[in-house]
Design a protein around this motif. Structure first.
Motif, PDB file in Angstrom:
ATOM      1  N   LEU A   1      52.505  20.096  11.243  1.00 43.53           N
ATOM      2  CA  LEU A   1      52.173  18.699  11.520  1.00 43.53           C
ATOM      3  C   LEU A   1      50.884  18.577  12.329  1.00 43.53           C
ATOM      4  O   LEU A   1      50.048  17.708  12.047  1.00 43.53           O
ATOM      5  CB  LEU A   1      53.325  18.018  12.260  1.00 43.53           C
ATOM      6  CG  LEU A   1      53.091  16.543  12.618  1.00 43.53           C
ATOM      7  CD1 LEU A   1      52.909  15.705  11.368  1.00 43.53           C
ATOM      8  CD2 LEU A   1      54.248  16.009  13.474  1.00 43.53           C
ATOM      9  N   ALA A   2      50.699  19.433  13.322  1.00 39.57           N
ATOM     10  CA  ALA A   2      49.510  19.337  14.176  1.00 39.57           C
ATOM     11  C   ALA A   2      48.239  19.521  13.360  1.00 39.57           C
ATOM     12  O   ALA A   2      47.252  18.796  13.535  1.00 39.57           O
ATOM     13  CB  ALA A   2      49.597  20.363  15.302  1.00 39.57           C
ATOM     14  N   THR A   3      48.236  20.486  12.469  1.00 42.78           N
ATOM     15  CA  THR A   3      47.063  20.719  11.625  1.00 42.78           C
ATOM     16  C   THR A   3      46.844  19.537  10.687  1.00 42.78           C
ATOM     17  O   THR A   3      45.709  19.093  10.474  1.00 42.78           O
ATOM     18  CB  THR A   3      47.240  22.009  10.813  1.00 42.78           C
ATOM     19  OG1 THR A   3      47.471  23.101  11.706  1.00 42.78           O
ATOM     20  CG2 THR A   3      46.022  22.283   9.949  1.00 42.78           C
ATOM     21  N   PHE A   4      47.918  19.044  10.114  1.00 45.95           N
ATOM     22  CA  PHE A   4      47.830  17.897   9.204  1.00 45.95           C
ATOM     23  C   PHE A   4      47.196  16.700   9.891  1.00 45.95           C
ATOM     24  O   PHE A   4      46.343  16.004   9.321  1.00 45.95           O
ATOM     25  CB  PHE A   4      49.230  17.550   8.691  1.00 45.95           C
ATOM     26  CG  PHE A   4      49.278  16.317   7.829  1.00 45.95           C
ATOM     27  CD1 PHE A   4      48.941  16.384   6.478  1.00 45.95           C
ATOM     28  CD2 PHE A   4      49.678  15.095   8.357  1.00 45.95           C
ATOM     29  CE1 PHE A   4      48.991  15.240   5.687  1.00 45.95           C
ATOM     30  CE2 PHE A   4      49.731  13.959   7.558  1.00 45.95           C
ATOM     31  CZ  PHE A   4      49.384  14.026   6.225  1.00 45.95           C
ATOM     32  N   GLU A   5      47.601  16.431  11.113  1.00 45.60           N
ATOM     33  CA  GLU A   5      47.107  15.252  11.815  1.00 45.60           C
ATOM     34  C   GLU A   5      45.693  15.463  12.374  1.00 45.60           C
ATOM     35  O   GLU A   5      44.958  14.488  12.584  1.00 45.60           O
ATOM     36  CB  GLU A   5      48.051  14.883  12.961  1.00 45.60           C
ATOM     37  CG  GLU A   5      49.422  14.386  12.487  1.00 45.60           C
ATOM     38  CD  GLU A   5      50.314  13.970  13.626  1.00 45.60           C
ATOM     39  OE1 GLU A   5      50.986  12.922  13.502  1.00 45.60           O
ATOM     40  OE2 GLU A   5      50.347  14.698  14.654  1.00 45.60           O
ATOM     41  N   ARG A   6      45.296  16.679  12.570  1.00 46.14           N
ATOM     42  CA  ARG A   6      44.025  16.954  13.225  1.00 46.14           C
ATOM     43  C   ARG A   6      42.826  16.746  12.301  1.00 46.14           C
ATOM     44  O   ARG A   6      41.782  16.247  12.705  1.00 46.14           O
ATOM     45  CB  ARG A   6      44.015  18.383  13.761  1.00 46.14           C
ATOM     46  CG  ARG A   6      42.754  18.733  14.553  1.00 46.14           C
ATOM     47  CD  ARG A   6      42.876  20.085  15.255  1.00 46.14           C
ATOM     48  NE  ARG A   6      43.132  21.178  14.327  1.00 46.14           N
ATOM     49  CZ  ARG A   6      44.281  21.859  14.276  1.00 46.14           C
ATOM     50  NH1 ARG A   6      45.280  21.569  15.095  1.00 46.14           N
ATOM     51  NH2 ARG A   6      44.444  22.845  13.410  1.00 46.14           N
ATOM     52  N   GLU A   7      42.955  17.116  11.038  1.00 45.00           N
ATOM     53  CA  GLU A   7      41.815  17.079  10.127  1.00 45.00           C
ATOM     54  C   GLU A   7      41.822  15.815   9.264  1.00 45.00           C
ATOM     55  O   GLU A   7      42.873  15.333   8.845  1.00 45.00           O
ATOM     56  CB  GLU A   7      41.826  18.306   9.220  1.00 45.00           C
ATOM     57  CG  GLU A   7      41.711  19.624   9.978  1.00 45.00           C
ATOM     58  CD  GLU A   7      41.581  20.796   9.031  1.00 45.00           C
ATOM     59  OE1 GLU A   7      40.813  20.676   8.052  1.00 45.00           O
ATOM     60  OE2 GLU A   7      42.257  21.812   9.256  1.00 45.00           O
TER      61      GLU A   7
END
Length: 483
Positions: A304-310
Protein backbone atom coordinates in the motif's frame (compact mmCIF):
# COMPACT_ATOMS: atom_id res chain seq x y z
CA UNK A 1 -102.56 88.40 -32.39
CA UNK A 2 -104.07 85.63 -34.45
CA UNK A 3 -102.81 87.25 -37.64
CA UNK A 4 -99.25 87.32 -36.21
CA UNK A 5 -99.37 83.62 -35.30
CA UNK A 6 -100.70 82.70 -38.68
CA UNK A 7 -98.03 84.75 -40.34
CA UNK A 8 -95.32 82.97 -38.33
CA UNK A 9 -96.68 79.59 -39.35
CA UNK A 10 -96.80 80.63 -42.98
CA UNK A 11 -93.24 81.87 -42.80
CA UNK A 12 -92.06 78.67 -41.01
CA UNK A 13 -93.53 76.28 -43.53
CA UNK A 14 -90.83 76.80 -46.15
CA UNK A 15 -88.15 76.44 -43.51
CA UNK A 16 -89.74 73.21 -42.25
CA UNK A 17 -90.11 71.90 -45.76
CA UNK A 18 -86.49 72.69 -46.47
CA UNK A 19 -85.47 70.92 -43.29
CA UNK A 20 -87.50 67.86 -44.20
CA UNK A 21 -85.99 67.90 -47.62
CA UNK A 22 -82.47 68.12 -46.23
CA UNK A 23 -83.23 65.36 -43.73
CA UNK A 24 -84.44 63.17 -46.55
CA UNK A 25 -81.47 64.00 -48.76
CA UNK A 26 -78.80 63.57 -46.12
CA UNK A 27 -80.39 61.09 -43.65
CA UNK A 28 -83.41 59.09 -44.75
CA UNK A 29 -82.11 58.56 -48.26
CA UNK A 30 -79.30 56.50 -46.69
CA UNK A 31 -80.63 52.98 -47.14
CA UNK A 32 -77.78 50.73 -45.96
CA UNK A 33 -74.10 50.22 -45.34
CA UNK A 34 -72.35 47.63 -47.46
CA UNK A 35 -69.13 45.79 -46.51
CA UNK A 36 -67.28 44.26 -49.44
CA UNK A 37 -64.47 42.35 -47.74
CA UNK A 38 -64.39 38.71 -48.76
CA UNK A 39 -66.27 36.43 -46.36
CA UNK A 40 -67.17 32.76 -46.11
CA UNK A 41 -70.65 31.36 -46.59
CA UNK A 42 -71.55 32.34 -43.04
CA UNK A 43 -70.59 35.94 -43.67
CA UNK A 44 -67.43 35.76 -41.55
CA UNK A 45 -64.11 37.27 -42.52
CA UNK A 46 -61.02 35.27 -41.54
CA UNK A 47 -57.55 36.76 -41.21
CA UNK A 48 -54.38 34.68 -40.98
CA UNK A 49 -51.84 36.35 -38.70
CA UNK A 50 -48.18 35.40 -38.40
CA UNK A 51 -45.52 37.02 -36.26
CA UNK A 52 -46.23 40.76 -36.66
CA UNK A 53 -49.44 42.77 -36.41
CA UNK A 54 -51.05 42.94 -39.84
CA UNK A 55 -53.31 45.61 -41.32
CA UNK A 56 -56.22 45.35 -43.70
CA UNK A 57 -58.47 48.05 -45.12
CA UNK A 58 -62.15 47.60 -44.41
CA UNK A 59 -64.01 47.92 -47.71
CA UNK A 60 -67.31 49.58 -46.79
CA UNK A 61 -69.63 52.20 -48.32
CA UNK A 62 -72.94 53.96 -47.80
CA UNK A 63 -75.80 53.05 -50.15
CA UNK A 64 -78.20 56.01 -50.59
CA UNK A 65 -81.01 57.13 -52.93
CA UNK A 66 -79.19 60.23 -54.08
CA UNK A 67 -75.73 61.57 -54.67
CA UNK A 68 -75.99 64.29 -52.07
CA UNK A 69 -76.26 61.91 -49.10
CA UNK A 70 -73.22 61.74 -46.78
CA UNK A 71 -70.90 58.82 -47.38
CA UNK A 72 -69.02 59.22 -44.12
CA UNK A 73 -68.72 56.19 -41.87
CA UNK A 74 -67.95 55.44 -38.24
CA UNK A 75 -66.10 52.26 -37.28
CA UNK A 76 -65.94 50.29 -34.01
CA UNK A 77 -64.76 46.91 -32.71
CA UNK A 78 -66.17 45.02 -29.75
CA UNK A 79 -62.70 43.46 -29.20
CA UNK A 80 -60.05 46.07 -29.95
CA UNK A 81 -57.50 43.85 -28.18
CA UNK A 82 -58.01 41.38 -31.03
CA UNK A 83 -58.92 43.59 -33.98
CA UNK A 84 -58.58 47.33 -33.74
CA UNK A 85 -60.19 49.64 -36.31
CA UNK A 86 -59.10 53.20 -37.01
CA UNK A 87 -61.22 56.23 -37.95
CA UNK A 88 -60.16 55.62 -41.54
CA UNK A 89 -61.37 51.99 -41.47
CA UNK A 90 -57.95 50.33 -41.22
CA UNK A 91 -58.11 47.03 -39.36
CA UNK A 92 -55.09 46.13 -37.23
CA UNK A 93 -55.03 42.38 -36.62
CA UNK A 94 -53.45 41.91 -33.18
CA UNK A 95 -54.42 38.61 -31.53
CA UNK A 96 -56.31 35.39 -32.30
CA UNK A 97 -59.98 35.14 -31.53
CA UNK A 98 -63.38 36.39 -32.67
CA UNK A 99 -64.44 40.01 -32.91
CA UNK A 100 -67.38 41.98 -34.33
CA UNK A 101 -66.73 45.06 -36.46
CA UNK A 102 -69.59 47.56 -36.72
CA UNK A 103 -69.73 50.14 -39.54
CA UNK A 104 -72.30 52.95 -39.07
CA UNK A 105 -73.43 55.69 -41.47
CA UNK A 106 -72.27 58.88 -39.80
CA UNK A 107 -75.28 60.83 -41.02
CA UNK A 108 -77.75 58.16 -40.03
CA UNK A 109 -76.55 56.11 -37.02
CA UNK A 110 -79.58 53.83 -37.33
CA UNK A 111 -78.11 52.43 -40.52
CA UNK A 112 -75.19 50.08 -39.96
CA UNK A 113 -73.57 46.81 -40.96
CA UNK A 114 -71.67 44.23 -38.95
CA UNK A 115 -68.74 42.06 -39.95
CA UNK A 116 -67.85 39.00 -37.82
CA UNK A 117 -64.10 38.56 -37.85
CA UNK A 118 -61.97 35.55 -36.90
CA UNK A 119 -58.23 35.90 -36.43
CA UNK A 120 -56.11 32.76 -36.74
CA UNK A 121 -52.60 33.00 -35.30
CA UNK A 122 -50.19 30.80 -37.23
CA UNK A 123 -46.91 29.57 -35.77
CA UNK A 124 -43.74 30.72 -37.46
CA UNK A 125 -41.58 28.37 -35.38
CA UNK A 126 -42.32 25.18 -33.48
CA UNK A 127 -40.57 23.18 -30.81
CA UNK A 128 -41.64 19.99 -29.06
CA UNK A 129 -40.84 18.52 -25.68
CA UNK A 130 -41.74 15.41 -23.77
CA UNK A 131 -44.22 15.60 -20.87
CA UNK A 132 -42.68 17.03 -17.69
CA UNK A 133 -44.04 14.19 -15.59
CA UNK A 134 -41.87 11.61 -17.35
CA UNK A 135 -38.57 10.89 -15.55
CA UNK A 136 -35.58 11.39 -17.81
CA UNK A 137 -31.87 10.67 -17.80
CA UNK A 138 -29.15 11.48 -20.30
CA UNK A 139 -30.89 9.78 -23.20
CA UNK A 140 -34.23 8.26 -22.23
CA UNK A 141 -37.68 9.17 -21.02
CA UNK A 142 -39.25 6.52 -18.80
CA UNK A 143 -42.70 5.32 -19.80
CA UNK A 144 -45.11 2.73 -18.43
CA UNK A 145 -47.73 0.68 -20.19
CA UNK A 146 -50.45 2.07 -17.93
CA UNK A 147 -49.74 5.74 -18.66
CA UNK A 148 -50.70 7.87 -21.66
CA UNK A 149 -48.81 11.18 -21.47
CA UNK A 150 -48.97 13.72 -24.29
CA UNK A 151 -46.04 15.40 -25.98
CA UNK A 152 -46.04 19.18 -25.56
CA UNK A 153 -45.88 21.48 -28.64
CA UNK A 154 -44.29 24.89 -28.05
CA UNK A 155 -45.29 27.24 -30.91
CA UNK A 156 -43.95 30.72 -31.47
CA UNK A 157 -45.73 33.02 -30.88
CA UNK A 158 -46.98 31.17 -27.82
CA UNK A 159 -50.65 31.85 -28.71
CA UNK A 160 -50.28 30.34 -32.19
CA UNK A 161 -52.18 27.36 -33.50
CA UNK A 162 -50.66 23.91 -33.13
CA UNK A 163 -51.07 22.13 -36.45
CA UNK A 164 -49.30 20.15 -39.13
CA UNK A 165 -47.37 18.00 -36.65
CA UNK A 166 -46.47 14.43 -37.54
CA UNK A 167 -45.37 11.89 -34.92
CA UNK A 168 -43.56 8.69 -35.84
CA UNK A 169 -42.34 5.77 -33.75
CA UNK A 170 -39.36 3.71 -34.80
CA UNK A 171 -40.78 0.73 -32.88
CA UNK A 172 -44.60 0.90 -32.98
CA UNK A 173 -44.82 -2.53 -31.41
CA UNK A 174 -43.35 -0.90 -28.28
CA UNK A 175 -44.69 2.67 -28.39
CA UNK A 176 -47.08 4.42 -30.74
CA UNK A 177 -48.02 8.10 -30.87
CA UNK A 178 -51.48 9.38 -31.74
CA UNK A 179 -52.10 12.31 -34.08
CA UNK A 180 -52.49 14.44 -30.94
CA UNK A 181 -49.06 13.40 -29.66
CA UNK A 182 -50.25 11.00 -26.95
CA UNK A 183 -47.69 8.27 -26.19
CA UNK A 184 -49.15 4.79 -25.88
CA UNK A 185 -46.85 2.05 -24.58
CA UNK A 186 -47.60 -1.54 -25.57
CA UNK A 187 -44.70 -3.53 -24.15
CA UNK A 188 -41.29 -3.14 -22.54
CA UNK A 189 -38.43 -1.91 -24.68
CA UNK A 190 -36.89 1.12 -26.35
CA UNK A 191 -38.44 3.21 -29.11
CA UNK A 192 -37.31 6.36 -30.85
CA UNK A 193 -39.99 8.99 -31.38
CA UNK A 194 -39.49 11.37 -34.31
CA UNK A 195 -41.49 14.61 -34.69
CA UNK A 196 -41.91 16.60 -37.91
CA UNK A 197 -43.66 19.90 -38.67
CA UNK A 198 -44.79 21.71 -41.78
CA UNK A 199 -44.65 25.44 -41.10
CA UNK A 200 -45.41 28.55 -43.20
CA UNK A 201 -41.79 28.83 -44.31
CA UNK A 202 -41.19 25.12 -44.87
CA UNK A 203 -40.05 24.30 -48.37
CA UNK A 204 -42.97 22.86 -50.36
CA UNK A 205 -43.16 19.10 -50.17
CA UNK A 206 -40.84 18.90 -47.17
CA UNK A 207 -41.11 18.98 -43.38
CA UNK A 208 -38.96 20.34 -40.59
CA UNK A 209 -37.33 17.89 -38.16
CA UNK A 210 -38.30 18.97 -34.63
CA UNK A 211 -36.26 16.29 -32.88
CA UNK A 212 -36.01 12.68 -31.81
CA UNK A 213 -36.61 11.23 -28.38
CA UNK A 214 -35.64 7.87 -26.93
CA UNK A 215 -38.37 6.30 -24.81
CA UNK A 216 -37.69 3.40 -22.47
CA UNK A 217 -40.76 1.42 -21.47
CA UNK A 218 -40.25 -0.05 -17.99
CA UNK A 219 -39.56 -3.78 -17.86
CA UNK A 220 -40.60 -4.40 -14.28
CA UNK A 221 -43.77 -6.39 -13.76
CA UNK A 222 -44.62 -5.29 -10.21
CA UNK A 223 -46.31 -2.05 -11.32
CA UNK A 224 -47.85 -0.59 -14.45
CA UNK A 225 -47.96 3.15 -13.75
CA UNK A 226 -45.42 5.82 -13.11
CA UNK A 227 -47.15 6.76 -9.85
CA UNK A 228 -46.30 3.32 -8.47
CA UNK A 229 -42.70 3.38 -9.61
CA UNK A 230 -39.54 3.95 -7.60
CA UNK A 231 -36.69 4.89 -9.88
CA UNK A 232 -33.81 2.41 -9.99
CA UNK A 233 -30.18 3.52 -10.20
CA UNK A 234 -29.93 2.65 -13.89
CA UNK A 235 -33.09 4.63 -14.67
CA UNK A 236 -31.69 7.76 -13.06
CA UNK A 237 -28.67 7.49 -15.33
CA UNK A 238 -27.95 5.12 -18.20
CA UNK A 239 -24.24 5.99 -18.31
CA UNK A 240 -21.48 4.43 -16.22
CA UNK A 241 -18.03 6.00 -15.95
CA UNK A 242 -15.68 3.19 -16.97
CA UNK A 243 -12.78 2.72 -14.49
CA UNK A 244 -13.92 5.95 -12.78
CA UNK A 245 -13.82 7.69 -16.17
CA UNK A 246 -11.07 9.42 -18.06
CA UNK A 247 -8.36 11.57 -16.51
CA UNK A 248 -7.67 13.91 -19.39
CA UNK A 249 -6.38 11.71 -22.20
CA UNK A 250 -5.83 8.70 -19.94
CA UNK A 251 -8.24 5.81 -19.39
CA UNK A 252 -8.35 2.80 -17.06
CA UNK A 253 -6.53 4.76 -14.34
CA UNK A 254 -9.12 4.61 -11.51
CA UNK A 255 -7.42 7.71 -10.12
CA UNK A 256 -8.56 10.64 -8.01
CA UNK A 257 -8.36 12.93 -11.03
CA UNK A 258 -10.53 10.56 -13.08
CA UNK A 259 -13.11 10.39 -10.30
CA UNK A 260 -13.19 14.15 -9.81
CA UNK A 261 -13.52 14.76 -13.54
CA UNK A 262 -16.40 12.29 -13.81
CA UNK A 263 -18.21 13.87 -10.87
CA UNK A 264 -17.76 17.33 -12.41
CA UNK A 265 -19.14 16.07 -15.73
CA UNK A 266 -22.28 14.79 -14.03
CA UNK A 267 -21.78 11.05 -13.82
CA UNK A 268 -24.03 9.41 -11.24
CA UNK A 269 -22.85 5.81 -11.75
CA UNK A 270 -19.16 4.96 -11.69
CA UNK A 271 -17.44 1.64 -12.21
CA UNK A 272 -14.35 1.15 -10.07
CA UNK A 273 -11.78 -1.62 -10.50
CA UNK A 274 -10.74 -3.05 -7.14
CA UNK A 275 -7.60 -5.02 -6.36
CA UNK A 276 -5.47 -5.93 -3.32
CA UNK A 277 -1.92 -4.90 -2.53
CA UNK A 278 0.68 -7.36 -1.22
CA UNK A 279 -0.26 -6.38 2.33
CA UNK A 280 -3.93 -7.09 1.64
CA UNK A 281 -5.27 -3.54 1.29
CA UNK A 282 -8.09 -2.63 -1.08
CA UNK A 283 -7.04 -0.18 -3.80
CA UNK A 284 -8.54 1.12 -7.04
CA UNK A 285 -6.61 -0.65 -9.77
CA UNK A 286 -7.58 -2.31 -13.05
CA UNK A 287 -4.89 -4.99 -13.20
CA UNK A 288 -1.36 -5.26 -11.84
CA UNK A 289 0.32 -7.16 -14.62
CA UNK A 290 -0.90 -5.65 -17.88
CA UNK A 291 -1.44 -1.96 -17.02
CA UNK A 292 1.49 0.37 -17.59
CA UNK A 293 1.18 3.71 -15.82
CA UNK A 294 4.87 4.65 -15.71
CA UNK A 295 5.42 3.66 -12.08
CA UNK A 296 8.21 1.52 -10.64
CA UNK A 297 5.99 -1.45 -9.92
CA UNK A 298 4.43 -1.85 -13.38
CA UNK A 299 4.02 -5.59 -13.93
CA UNK A 300 4.24 -6.31 -10.20
CA UNK A 301 2.05 -5.95 -7.11
CA UNK A 302 3.19 -3.27 -4.63
CA UNK A 303 2.37 -2.81 -0.99
CA UNK A 304 0.00 0.00 0.00
CA UNK A 305 2.76 2.48 0.87
CA UNK A 306 4.41 2.09 -2.53
CA UNK A 307 1.06 2.31 -4.29
CA UNK A 308 0.18 5.57 -2.57
CA UNK A 309 3.63 7.11 -2.93
CA UNK A 310 4.00 7.12 -6.72
CA UNK A 311 1.82 8.99 -9.22
CA UNK A 312 0.75 7.55 -12.56
CA UNK A 313 2.58 9.27 -15.41
CA UNK A 314 4.01 11.57 -12.78
CA UNK A 315 0.71 13.46 -12.38
CA UNK A 316 -2.23 11.20 -11.50
CA UNK A 317 -3.06 10.26 -7.92
CA UNK A 318 -3.87 6.56 -7.30
CA UNK A 319 -6.78 5.86 -4.95
CA UNK A 320 -6.84 3.47 -2.02
CA UNK A 321 -10.14 2.00 -0.91
CA UNK A 322 -10.06 4.29 2.13
CA UNK A 323 -9.62 7.42 -0.02
CA UNK A 324 -12.40 6.23 -2.33
CA UNK A 325 -14.80 6.00 0.63
CA UNK A 326 -13.78 9.46 1.84
CA UNK A 327 -14.56 11.07 -1.51
CA UNK A 328 -17.74 9.00 -1.82
CA UNK A 329 -18.90 10.29 1.57
CA UNK A 330 -18.78 13.81 0.13
CA UNK A 331 -21.08 12.66 -2.70
CA UNK A 332 -23.36 10.04 -1.12
CA UNK A 333 -25.81 10.27 -4.02
CA UNK A 334 -23.35 8.46 -6.29
CA UNK A 335 -23.50 4.75 -7.12
CA UNK A 336 -20.31 2.72 -7.50
CA UNK A 337 -20.18 -0.51 -9.50
CA UNK A 338 -17.48 -2.98 -8.50
CA UNK A 339 -15.24 -4.71 -11.01
CA UNK A 340 -12.86 -7.31 -9.59
CA UNK A 341 -10.79 -9.13 -12.21
CA UNK A 342 -10.47 -12.26 -10.03
CA UNK A 343 -6.93 -13.11 -11.09
CA UNK A 344 -4.34 -15.06 -9.13
CA UNK A 345 -4.02 -12.17 -6.68
CA UNK A 346 -7.62 -11.09 -6.22
CA UNK A 347 -11.05 -12.59 -5.88
CA UNK A 348 -14.44 -10.95 -5.41
CA UNK A 349 -15.19 -12.43 -1.99
CA UNK A 350 -11.90 -11.35 -0.45
CA UNK A 351 -12.19 -7.84 -1.87
CA UNK A 352 -15.77 -7.49 -0.62
CA UNK A 353 -14.80 -8.70 2.86
CA UNK A 354 -12.09 -6.06 3.10
CA UNK A 355 -14.19 -3.27 1.51
CA UNK A 356 -17.13 -3.88 3.86
CA UNK A 357 -14.79 -3.99 6.86
CA UNK A 358 -13.19 -0.74 5.72
CA UNK A 359 -16.59 0.96 5.30
CA UNK A 360 -17.58 -0.05 8.82
CA UNK A 361 -14.20 0.97 10.27
CA UNK A 362 -14.37 4.45 8.71
CA UNK A 363 -18.03 5.03 9.64
CA UNK A 364 -19.24 4.87 6.05
CA UNK A 365 -21.33 1.71 6.12
CA UNK A 366 -24.39 3.62 4.83
CA UNK A 367 -22.59 4.09 1.51
CA UNK A 368 -22.92 0.37 0.86
CA UNK A 369 -26.60 1.00 0.12
CA UNK A 370 -25.36 2.60 -3.11
CA UNK A 371 -22.87 -0.13 -3.93
CA UNK A 372 -23.66 -2.17 -7.04
CA UNK A 373 -21.87 -5.50 -7.17
CA UNK A 374 -21.07 -7.04 -10.53
CA UNK A 375 -21.67 -10.77 -10.36
CA UNK A 376 -19.60 -12.94 -12.68
CA UNK A 377 -21.06 -16.32 -11.77
CA UNK A 378 -24.24 -17.40 -9.95
CA UNK A 379 -22.09 -18.48 -6.98
CA UNK A 380 -20.99 -14.88 -6.39
CA UNK A 381 -24.45 -13.88 -5.22
CA UNK A 382 -24.65 -16.01 -2.08
CA UNK A 383 -20.96 -15.65 -1.28
CA UNK A 384 -21.09 -11.85 -1.25
CA UNK A 385 -24.46 -11.63 0.46
CA UNK A 386 -23.02 -13.77 3.25
CA UNK A 387 -20.58 -10.92 3.87
CA UNK A 388 -23.08 -8.08 3.56
CA UNK A 389 -26.68 -7.83 2.25
CA UNK A 390 -26.10 -6.05 -1.05
CA UNK A 391 -29.13 -4.12 -2.35
CA UNK A 392 -28.02 -3.65 -5.95
CA UNK A 393 -26.59 -6.16 -8.39
CA UNK A 394 -25.91 -6.59 -12.05
CA UNK A 395 -24.66 -9.65 -13.92
CA UNK A 396 -21.68 -9.04 -16.19
CA UNK A 397 -21.10 -11.74 -18.76
CA UNK A 398 -17.51 -11.37 -19.92
CA UNK A 399 -16.15 -14.07 -17.58
CA UNK A 400 -18.89 -16.59 -18.26
CA UNK A 401 -19.19 -16.41 -22.04
CA UNK A 402 -16.61 -19.15 -22.58
CA UNK A 403 -18.79 -21.52 -20.54
CA UNK A 404 -21.29 -23.47 -22.70
CA UNK A 405 -24.71 -21.92 -22.16
CA UNK A 406 -23.14 -19.18 -20.04
CA UNK A 407 -25.21 -16.45 -21.69
CA UNK A 408 -28.50 -18.12 -20.77
CA UNK A 409 -27.20 -18.95 -17.30
CA UNK A 410 -26.36 -15.29 -16.72
CA UNK A 411 -29.71 -14.02 -17.99
CA UNK A 412 -31.84 -16.55 -16.13
CA UNK A 413 -29.95 -16.06 -12.88
CA UNK A 414 -30.16 -12.25 -13.15
CA UNK A 415 -33.90 -12.61 -13.65
CA UNK A 416 -34.25 -15.06 -10.76
CA UNK A 417 -32.45 -12.71 -8.33
CA UNK A 418 -34.17 -9.57 -9.64
CA UNK A 419 -30.85 -8.01 -10.65
CA UNK A 420 -32.58 -6.17 -13.53
CA UNK A 421 -29.34 -5.43 -15.43
CA UNK A 422 -27.29 -7.63 -17.75
CA UNK A 423 -23.94 -6.32 -19.00
CA UNK A 424 -22.32 -7.52 -22.23
CA UNK A 425 -19.10 -6.50 -24.03
CA UNK A 426 -19.61 -4.24 -27.05
CA UNK A 427 -17.80 -6.87 -29.14
CA UNK A 428 -20.88 -9.08 -28.72
CA UNK A 429 -23.19 -6.52 -30.33
CA UNK A 430 -22.58 -7.70 -33.89
CA UNK A 431 -25.88 -9.58 -33.70
CA UNK A 432 -29.12 -9.11 -31.76
CA UNK A 433 -28.59 -12.27 -29.71
CA UNK A 434 -28.10 -10.55 -26.36
CA UNK A 435 -30.74 -7.93 -27.14
CA UNK A 436 -33.26 -10.69 -27.67
CA UNK A 437 -31.98 -12.59 -24.63
CA UNK A 438 -32.41 -9.53 -22.39
CA UNK A 439 -35.92 -8.98 -23.77
CA UNK A 440 -36.81 -12.62 -23.16
CA UNK A 441 -35.79 -12.41 -19.51
CA UNK A 442 -37.09 -8.89 -18.90
CA UNK A 443 -33.63 -7.40 -18.27
CA UNK A 444 -32.14 -4.01 -19.02
CA UNK A 445 -29.09 -4.43 -21.25
CA UNK A 446 -25.82 -2.51 -20.72
CA UNK A 447 -22.71 -2.76 -22.85
CA UNK A 448 -19.08 -1.67 -22.50
CA UNK A 449 -17.28 0.39 -23.63
CA UNK A 450 -18.77 3.15 -25.88
CA UNK A 451 -17.13 6.53 -26.39
CA UNK A 452 -19.26 8.63 -28.70
CA UNK A 453 -22.88 9.64 -28.86
CA UNK A 454 -23.41 8.42 -32.41
CA UNK A 455 -22.69 4.83 -31.30
CA UNK A 456 -25.03 5.25 -28.36
CA UNK A 457 -27.90 6.33 -30.61
CA UNK A 458 -27.16 3.56 -33.10
CA UNK A 459 -27.22 0.85 -30.42
CA UNK A 460 -30.14 2.36 -28.51
CA UNK A 461 -32.25 2.11 -31.65
CA UNK A 462 -31.53 -1.62 -31.57
CA UNK A 463 -32.68 -1.97 -27.96
CA UNK A 464 -29.50 -1.57 -25.89
CA UNK A 465 -30.14 0.71 -22.93
CA UNK A 466 -27.01 1.46 -20.89
CA UNK A 467 -23.38 2.24 -21.61
CA UNK A 468 -20.03 2.19 -19.85
CA UNK A 469 -17.94 5.04 -21.23
CA UNK A 470 -14.55 6.69 -20.85
CA UNK A 471 -15.28 9.97 -22.62
CA UNK A 472 -19.00 10.64 -23.13
CA UNK A 473 -20.09 13.65 -21.10
CA UNK A 474 -23.48 13.04 -19.45
CA UNK A 475 -24.53 16.69 -19.70
CA UNK A 476 -23.91 16.72 -23.43
CA UNK A 477 -25.09 13.32 -24.69
CA UNK A 478 -26.41 14.36 -28.11
CA UNK A 479 -23.03 14.79 -29.71
CA UNK A 480 -22.03 14.07 -33.30
CA UNK A 481 -25.18 15.62 -34.69
CA UNK A 482 -27.57 13.12 -33.07
CA UNK A 483 -30.44 15.22 -31.64
Amino acid sequence: MRKRSFLLVVLALPILAAGLLLTYVFVFSIRSVKIWNETDEDGRCTFIRYEEDMQQRLLAEVVADNELASRELNYSSDRPDLVEVSEEGILTIKNPGDALITVTAKANPWVKAELPVTVLQKAVRMEIRMPEELPANEYYYLLHTGDAPAMVPLPYPSNAMVENLTFESGAPEIVTVTEEGVLEAHKAGIAIIQVYWEGPYTEPGKTEDLGRFLVNVCRREDHDKLANHQLEWYEKSCLIAHALGNAGEYTYTNTKEALEESIAQGYKNLEVDLSLTTDGQVVCRHTWYSDDFAVSYDGEIPDLATFEREKYFGTLTPLSGRELLEIWAEHPELYFITDVKQDENTNLVEVMEKLVALAKETGHEELLDHLIVQAYTPEDYDRVNAIYPIKHWLFTTYQILDTPGGDVTAASFAREKDMQVLTVPASCMGTDHFINLADEYGLTLFTHTLNNGADVWRLSKRGIYGYYSDFIIPNDPYENGEK
